[in-house]
Design a protein around this motif. Sequence first.
Motif, mmCIF file in Angstrom:
data_model
loop_
_atom_site.group_PDB
_atom_site.id
_atom_site.type_symbol
_atom_site.label_atom_id
_atom_site.label_comp_id
_atom_site.label_asym_id
_atom_site.label_seq_id
_atom_site.Cartn_x
_atom_site.Cartn_y
_atom_site.Cartn_z
ATOM 1 N N ALA A 143 78.089 21.028 53.584
ATOM 2 C CA ALA A 143 77.508 22.363 53.432
ATOM 3 C C ALA A 143 76.447 22.373 52.337
ATOM 4 O O ALA A 143 75.367 22.952 52.509
ATOM 5 N N PHE A 144 76.725 21.734 51.194
ATOM 6 C CA PHE A 144 75.767 21.679 50.096
ATOM 7 C C PHE A 144 74.499 20.946 50.513
ATOM 8 O O PHE A 144 73.377 21.421 50.253
ATOM 9 N N LEU A 145 74.664 19.798 51.163
ATOM 10 C CA LEU A 145 73.488 19.029 51.569
ATOM 11 C C LEU A 145 72.696 19.775 52.632
ATOM 12 O O LEU A 145 71.454 19.769 52.616
ATOM 13 N N THR A 146 73.381 20.412 53.560
ATOM 14 C CA THR A 146 72.703 21.221 54.576
ATOM 15 C C THR A 146 71.881 22.320 53.930
ATOM 16 O O THR A 146 70.721 22.566 54.309
ATOM 17 N N PHE A 147 72.472 22.999 52.960
ATOM 18 C CA PHE A 147 71.784 24.086 52.256
ATOM 19 C C PHE A 147 70.514 23.583 51.573
ATOM 20 O O PHE A 147 69.451 24.211 51.656
ATOM 21 N N ILE A 148 70.598 22.451 50.902
ATOM 22 C CA ILE A 148 69.447 21.891 50.193
ATOM 23 C C ILE A 148 68.354 21.474 51.173
ATOM 24 O O ILE A 148 67.168 21.801 50.998
ATOM 25 N N LEU A 149 68.746 20.752 52.231
ATOM 26 C CA LEU A 149 67.758 20.274 53.201
ATOM 27 C C LEU A 149 67.092 21.436 53.947
ATOM 28 O O LEU A 149 65.892 21.393 54.239
ATOM 29 N N ARG A 150 67.856 22.465 54.206
ATOM 30 C CA ARG A 150 67.328 23.580 55.006
ATOM 31 C C ARG A 150 66.455 24.517 54.188
ATOM 32 O O ARG A 150 65.432 25.005 54.676
ATOM 33 N N ASN A 151 66.840 24.765 52.933
ATOM 34 C CA ASN A 151 66.158 25.786 52.147
ATOM 35 C C ASN A 151 65.136 25.250 51.152
ATOM 36 O O ASN A 151 64.287 26.010 50.699
ATOM 37 N N TYR A 152 65.224 23.989 50.821
ATOM 38 C CA TYR A 152 64.290 23.432 49.842
ATOM 39 C C TYR A 152 63.399 22.336 50.426
ATOM 40 O O TYR A 152 62.334 22.060 49.901
ATOM 41 N N PHE A 153 63.844 21.716 51.520
ATOM 42 C CA PHE A 153 62.998 20.742 52.209
ATOM 43 C C PHE A 153 62.563 21.275 53.573
ATOM 44 O O PHE A 153 61.823 20.609 54.285
ATOM 45 N N PHE A 154 63.068 22.461 53.924
ATOM 46 C CA PHE A 154 62.657 23.188 55.141
ATOM 47 C C PHE A 154 62.819 22.341 56.400
ATOM 48 O O PHE A 154 61.937 22.273 57.249
ATOM 49 N N ILE A 155 63.962 21.678 56.507
ATOM 50 C CA ILE A 155 64.292 20.867 57.680
ATOM 51 C C ILE A 155 65.170 21.710 58.603
ATOM 52 O O ILE A 155 66.318 22.021 58.273
ATOM 53 N N PRO A 156 64.674 22.137 59.757
ATOM 54 C CA PRO A 156 65.447 23.020 60.641
ATOM 55 C C PRO A 156 66.706 22.374 61.208
ATOM 56 O O PRO A 156 67.656 23.065 61.568
ATOM 57 N N THR A 157 66.715 21.032 61.306
ATOM 58 C CA THR A 157 67.877 20.318 61.834
ATOM 59 C C THR A 157 68.750 19.776 60.706
ATOM 60 O O THR A 157 69.380 18.724 60.849
ATOM 61 N N ALA A 158 68.794 20.492 59.595
ATOM 62 C CA ALA A 158 69.470 20.005 58.390
ATOM 63 C C ALA A 158 70.937 19.654 58.619
ATOM 64 O O ALA A 158 71.438 18.682 58.054
ATOM 65 N N VAL A 159 71.650 20.459 59.437
ATOM 66 C CA VAL A 159 73.080 20.206 59.620
ATOM 67 C C VAL A 159 73.328 18.831 60.220
ATOM 68 O O VAL A 159 74.284 18.142 59.846
ATOM 69 N N PHE A 160 72.480 18.410 61.137
ATOM 70 C CA PHE A 160 72.679 17.111 61.785
ATOM 71 C C PHE A 160 72.385 15.960 60.827
ATOM 72 O O PHE A 160 73.103 14.959 60.816
ATOM 73 N N TRP A 161 71.340 16.104 60.019
ATOM 74 C CA TRP A 161 71.004 15.072 59.053
ATOM 75 C C TRP A 161 72.054 15.007 57.950
ATOM 76 O O TRP A 161 72.385 13.914 57.459
ATOM 77 N N ALA A 162 72.587 16.147 57.545
ATOM 78 C CA ALA A 162 73.618 16.156 56.502
ATOM 79 C C ALA A 162 74.881 15.459 56.990
ATOM 80 O O ALA A 162 75.490 14.663 56.250
ATOM 81 N N LEU A 163 75.303 15.753 58.213
ATOM 82 C CA LEU A 163 76.497 15.112 58.766
ATOM 83 C C LEU A 163 76.291 13.607 58.888
ATOM 84 O O LEU A 163 77.187 12.814 58.562
ATOM 85 N N PHE A 164 75.121 13.209 59.340
ATOM 86 C CA PHE A 164 74.825 11.783 59.490
ATOM 87 C C PHE A 164 74.834 11.076 58.129
ATOM 88 O O PHE A 164 75.427 10.003 57.974
ATOM 89 N N ALA A 165 74.187 11.668 57.144
ATOM 90 C CA ALA A 165 74.066 11.034 55.831
ATOM 91 C C ALA A 165 75.407 10.895 55.128
ATOM 92 O O ALA A 165 75.648 9.908 54.404
#
Length: 272
Positions: free
Chosen positions: A218-240
């Motif tokens: 959840a934390f990584l998704t939030f960062i990727l989505r709101n500060y790096f503006f990655i719309p697919t953040a949830v998938f990248w966070a789960l993978f990472a």
Amino acid sequence: MLFKDIRDYQILFLSLFLILGIGTRDWTLHPELIGVAIASCIITQIIFSLLTKSPEVINLRSPLITSLGLSLLLRADHWTTMALAGFAAIASKFIFQSGEKHFFNPANFGIIAVLTLTNDAWVTPGQWGEEWWYALLFAGTGGMILQRVGRWDTTAAFLGAYSLLAAIRNMWLGWTWDVYFHHLMSGSFLLFALFMVTDPRSIPNAPMSRIIWAISIAFLTFILRNYFFIPTAVFWALFALAPLTIFLDKFWVKPRFYWNNQAETHQLTIIN
């Protein structure tokens, strides 16, 4: 027997979601690509099961669920891309293992693989829109399965942590609460929270491990989505963060999940 295995309900629900999405959302998804996804997943499962002498060759529920998950979330211009996604998804279960347990979510791995390796694959997180009845449908069906298998802790930890972060950001920016709820009502986001992040074959075994793992995603998704503006953040966070499962399983030791007797044990399959 049909519907004796909880995975039969998973297959039914995902199939209904797919039909509903095509009928009501006007997706650019061709039936032949769904067929390619199903065929590639099942064929890859059979080949790897034979090569590794795995008993899973006699049960094709898992690759069918994976193919339905890919069909729901992934879009591609060419059938070869969908075939590659299906192959990568199932192959990851046999290749990336720790203690005979795979730690990547198969469908998620297949999505990341084609997003990285091809130029014609994409994921549209907003394809389900934010209609309330979609949210109720996903919550109802996902909740029924999670109640049967006891994996509410993972979904609750993920949604709770992400909702809290989103609420703090919403107040900090002075936005109205309709923006907040609009942000959280995404159909794809709820599908991820209820049907992907809770895959028992790849997530940590212990309850405490699952909570820590879900909050981290959840934390990584939030960062990727709101500060790096990655719309697919949830998938990248789960993978990472998938490899974090290995460490958590060693720190909090609990029995590994098995698909033995569903009548006697809580069990679950997600978009896996």
